[in-house]
Design a protein around this motif. Sequence first.
Motif, PDB file in Angstrom:
ATOM      1  N   UNK A  17       0.830  -1.190   0.000  1.00 37.24           N
ATOM      2  CA  UNK A  17       0.000   0.000   0.000  1.00 37.24           C
ATOM      3  C   UNK A  17       0.872   1.250   0.000  1.00 37.24           C
ATOM      4  N   UNK A  18       1.912   1.260   0.821  1.00 35.16           N
ATOM      5  CA  UNK A  18       2.807   2.422   0.865  1.00 35.16           C
ATOM      6  C   UNK A  18       3.500   2.636  -0.474  1.00 35.16           C
ATOM      7  N   UNK A  19       3.911   1.555  -1.116  1.00 28.59           N
ATOM      8  CA  UNK A  19       4.560   1.665  -2.424  1.00 28.59           C
ATOM      9  C   UNK A  19       3.583   2.239  -3.450  1.00 28.59           C
ATOM     10  N   UNK A  38      -5.779  16.817 -12.053  1.00 26.93           N
ATOM     11  CA  UNK A  38      -6.403  16.685 -10.737  1.00 26.93           C
ATOM     12  C   UNK A  38      -5.529  15.802  -9.865  1.00 26.93           C
ATOM     13  N   UNK A  39      -5.129  16.297  -8.699  1.00 25.83           N
ATOM     14  CA  UNK A  39      -4.309  15.517  -7.773  1.00 25.83           C
ATOM     15  C   UNK A  39      -5.096  14.302  -7.289  1.00 25.83           C
ATOM     16  N   UNK A  40      -4.399  13.188  -7.143  1.00 32.28           N
ATOM     17  CA  UNK A  40      -5.032  11.939  -6.724  1.00 32.28           C
ATOM     18  C   UNK A  40      -4.355  11.409  -5.471  1.00 32.28           C
ATOM     19  N   UNK A  41      -5.030  10.498  -4.805  1.00 27.34           N
ATOM     20  CA  UNK A  41      -4.486   9.813  -3.637  1.00 27.34           C
ATOM     21  C   UNK A  41      -5.130   8.440  -3.574  1.00 27.34           C
ATOM     22  N   UNK A  42      -4.678   7.634  -2.649  1.00 24.24           N
ATOM     23  CA  UNK A  42      -5.211   6.287  -2.450  1.00 24.24           C
ATOM     24  C   UNK A  42      -5.874   6.247  -1.082  1.00 24.24           C
ATOM     25  N   UNK A  96       1.774  19.897   0.032  1.00 23.43           N
ATOM     26  CA  UNK A  96       0.936  18.780   0.461  1.00 23.43           C
ATOM     27  C   UNK A  96       1.471  17.437   0.003  1.00 23.43           C
ATOM     28  N   UNK A  97       1.988  17.402  -1.215  1.00 23.15           N
ATOM     29  CA  UNK A  97       2.531  16.146  -1.745  1.00 23.15           C
ATOM     30  C   UNK A  97       3.804  15.748  -0.998  1.00 23.15           C
ATOM     31  N   UNK A  98       4.617  16.716  -0.614  1.00 28.40           N
ATOM     32  CA  UNK A  98       5.820  16.404   0.160  1.00 28.40           C
ATOM     33  C   UNK A  98       5.449  15.882   1.548  1.00 28.40           C
ATOM     34  N   UNK A  99       4.387  16.437   2.127  1.00 28.22           N
ATOM     35  CA  UNK A  99       3.926  15.929   3.427  1.00 28.22           C
ATOM     36  C   UNK A  99       3.399  14.504   3.282  1.00 28.22           C
ATOM     37  N   UNK A 100       2.669  14.232   2.193  1.00 27.66           N
ATOM     38  CA  UNK A 100       2.191  12.870   1.947  1.00 27.66           C
ATOM     39  C   UNK A 100       3.359  11.916   1.762  1.00 27.66           C
ATOM     40  N   UNK A 101       4.403  12.376   1.072  1.00 30.70           N
ATOM     41  CA  UNK A 101       5.570  11.538   0.835  1.00 30.70           C
ATOM     42  C   UNK A 101       6.241  11.150   2.155  1.00 30.70           C
ATOM     43  N   UNK A 102       6.344  12.096   3.072  1.00 31.79           N
ATOM     44  CA  UNK A 102       6.916  11.798   4.386  1.00 31.79           C
ATOM     45  C   UNK A 102       6.025  10.824   5.155  1.00 31.79           C
ATOM     46  N   UNK A 103       4.712  10.984   5.039  1.00 28.09           N
ATOM     47  CA  UNK A 103       3.777  10.076   5.699  1.00 28.09           C
ATOM     48  C   UNK A 103       3.886   8.673   5.124  1.00 28.09           C
ATOM     49  N   UNK A 107       4.757   5.125   6.934  1.00 32.00           N
ATOM     50  CA  UNK A 107       3.917   3.929   6.821  1.00 32.00           C
ATOM     51  C   UNK A 107       4.743   2.724   6.367  1.00 32.00           C
ATOM     52  N   UNK A 108       5.649   2.936   5.424  1.00 27.81           N
ATOM     53  CA  UNK A 108       6.497   1.838   4.943  1.00 27.81           C
ATOM     54  C   UNK A 108       7.452   1.378   6.047  1.00 27.81           C
TER      55      UNK A 108
END
Length: 129
Positions: A17-19, A38-42, A96-103, A107-108
């Motif tokens: 999931x993290x990958x 449009x920005x996406x997420x999982x 926001x994307x950099x914060x998601x990347x750190x999150x 998680x990984x």
Amino acid sequence: MFQNLDIFKMASGMARHAISRQEVVAKNIANADTPEYRAKDIASFEDTYRADTSNTSLRATRAGHVLESQQNTSDYRLIDTPGASSPNGNTVSLEGEMMKSAQVRHEHDMALAVYKSSMNILRTSLGRK
């Protein structure tokens, strides 16, 4: 006895999931200047895991019992992330994307920690270090 330890399946699922989420974040960053992107997420791992385990009508008790196509866990649902759009219609926020990347990295790392801890418990129970 040790063939189907669910903790290892869960740790593997967390890592996958993290990958997958990191791939989506990378695509968002790569398209930060693309007009109308449009920005996406999982969906979160918790939501995905609960959805996978909520269907308990069939349970595989041995290999080949349930068809492999019914156990596909690598497909995660993409969702559009809400946010303000730039003048060209793009909704990607690099901060926001950099914060998601750190999150995602966290998680990984957590998935690896669960896996390592479970391996240590298993080794200890077998009398090995």
